[in-house]
Design an enzyme around this catalytic site. Structure first.
Site, PDB file in Angstrom:
ATOM      1  N   HIS A   1       7.680  -7.973   2.983  1.00  0.00           N
ATOM      2  CA  HIS A   1       6.448  -8.031   3.896  1.00  0.00           C
ATOM      3  C   HIS A   1       6.924  -7.379   5.291  1.00  0.00           C
ATOM      4  CE1 HIS A   1       2.050  -7.106   5.384  1.00  0.00           C
ATOM      5  NE2 HIS A   1       2.711  -7.186   6.689  1.00  0.00           N
TER       6      HIS A   1
ATOM      7  N   ASP B   1       0.536 -13.331   1.820  1.00  0.00           N
ATOM      8  CA  ASP B   1       1.220 -12.863   3.282  1.00  0.00           C
ATOM      9  C   ASP B   1       1.653 -14.313   3.687  1.00  0.00           C
ATOM     10  OD1 ASP B   1       0.477  -9.915   3.902  1.00  0.00           O
ATOM     11  OD2 ASP B   1       1.776 -10.657   2.329  1.00  0.00           O
TER      12      ASP B   1
ATOM     13  N   LEU C   1       1.649  -4.215  -5.195  1.00  0.00           N
ATOM     14  CA  LEU C   1      -0.133  -4.302  -4.181  1.00  0.00           C
ATOM     15  C   LEU C   1      -1.217  -5.283  -5.515  1.00  0.00           C
ATOM     16  CD1 LEU C   1      -0.319  -1.098  -2.431  1.00  0.00           C
ATOM     17  CD2 LEU C   1       0.198  -3.124  -1.376  1.00  0.00           C
TER      18      LEU C   1
HETATM   19  C1  GRF Z   1       7.009  -1.859   2.278  1.00  0.00           C
HETATM   20  O1  GRF Z   1       7.186  -1.008   3.006  1.00  0.00           O
HETATM   21  C2  GRF Z   1       6.711  -2.969   1.881  1.00  0.00           C
HETATM   22  O2  GRF Z   1       6.732  -3.573   2.818  1.00  0.00           O
HETATM   23  C3  GRF Z   1       5.328  -3.008   0.891  1.00  0.00           C
HETATM   24  O3  GRF Z   1       5.200  -1.897   0.846  1.00  0.00           O
HETATM   25  C4  GRF Z   1       6.243  -0.704   0.770  1.00  0.00           C
HETATM   26  C5  GRF Z   1       7.117  -0.213  -0.113  1.00  0.00           C
HETATM   27  O4  GRF Z   1       8.086   0.291  -0.198  1.00  0.00           O
HETATM   28  N1  GRF Z   1       4.674  -3.638   0.462  1.00  0.00           N
HETATM   29  P1  GRF Z   1       9.014   0.566  -1.215  1.00  0.00           P
HETATM   30  O5  GRF Z   1       8.390   1.090  -2.221  1.00  0.00           O
HETATM   31  O6  GRF Z   1       9.493  -0.367  -1.628  1.00  0.00           O
HETATM   32  O7  GRF Z   1       9.600   1.569  -1.018  1.00  0.00           O
END
Ligand code: GRF
Length: 208
Positions: A112, A153, A93
């Protein structure tokens, strides 16, 4: 001379289930590459634990406040040290610097949790994506992998997979359904990259 196996770095900020999917696929031989480094901007990210559990080098880089200035340089140095070929953003993030995007053009894959170009871009991340999908009343959602460019994205799409949105679905139900297809298409996209099967032609990614 045989080409060496690709060196993969995975950047995480959360639970790391997408990272785990890649770890499992490497360990069972589905991906011809090796995860050399897992980096997080969050010390508490469970993804770092997952890396340690599998003897993969893990690195927390502090990036808030006064540390933001040095973050990008520390990240780039860590990637250089492991001679990384592919960066995977798996629930990461934090914005990627323009210099890193340039340096790793078409070598950064993001996952995504929607069908891009719907429900993506500024502010669309995590459970918020599914909240907006339910609110809008679409009948189909899903996940997308894409190469990262300067538009959030907005890079060339590698793979997409759909899920049906049931009338009774909560945002949590939908997140669970989408997460399953995320794991699938992320592993396939990393596998195809490591096998040199992905060619970017304009906005399109062609699988050879
Ligand atoms: C996932 O839904 C991904 O698409 C989004 O954040 C979430 C991360 O999940 N960017 P994880 O940390 O891989 O379990």
């Amino acid at each position: 001379m045989d080409k060496r196996r690709k060196h993969i770095a995975v950047l995480v900020s959360g639970g790391g289930t997408n990272l785990q999917a890649i770890i499992d696929a490497v360990e069972c031989g589905k991906i011809n590459g090796d995860i050399k480094l897992v980096v997080s901007n969050r010390k508490a990210a469970y993804g770092l634990e997952r890396a340690k559990n599998h003897n993969i080098k893990s690195l927390y880089i502090r990036g808030d406040g006064e540390y933001s200035k040095s973050y990008d340089k520390k990240l780039e140095e860590a990637l250089d040290k492991e001679e990384i070929d592919l960066i995977v953003l798996a629930g990461y993030l934090k914005m990627i610097s323009d210099s890193l995007i340039k340096k790793y053009e078409n070598r950064i894959i993001n996952i995504h949790p929607s069908l891009i170009p719907s429900f993506c871009g500024e502010g669309f991340y995590g459970i918020r994506v599914h909240e907006k999908v339910i609110e809008y009343g679409v009948k189909v959602s899903g996940a997308t992998t894409h190469f990262v460019n300067e538009v959030p994205d907005g890079g060339p799409i590698i793979a997409q997979k759909t899920v049906i949105v049931d009338d009774s679905d909560t945002k949590e139900d939908l997140q669970k359904k989408v997460l399953e297809v995320e794991h699938k298409i992320l592993v396939e996209s990393v596998r195809d990259f490591c096998d040199d099967k992905l060619e970017v032609v304009g906005r399109k990614v062609i699988k050879r």
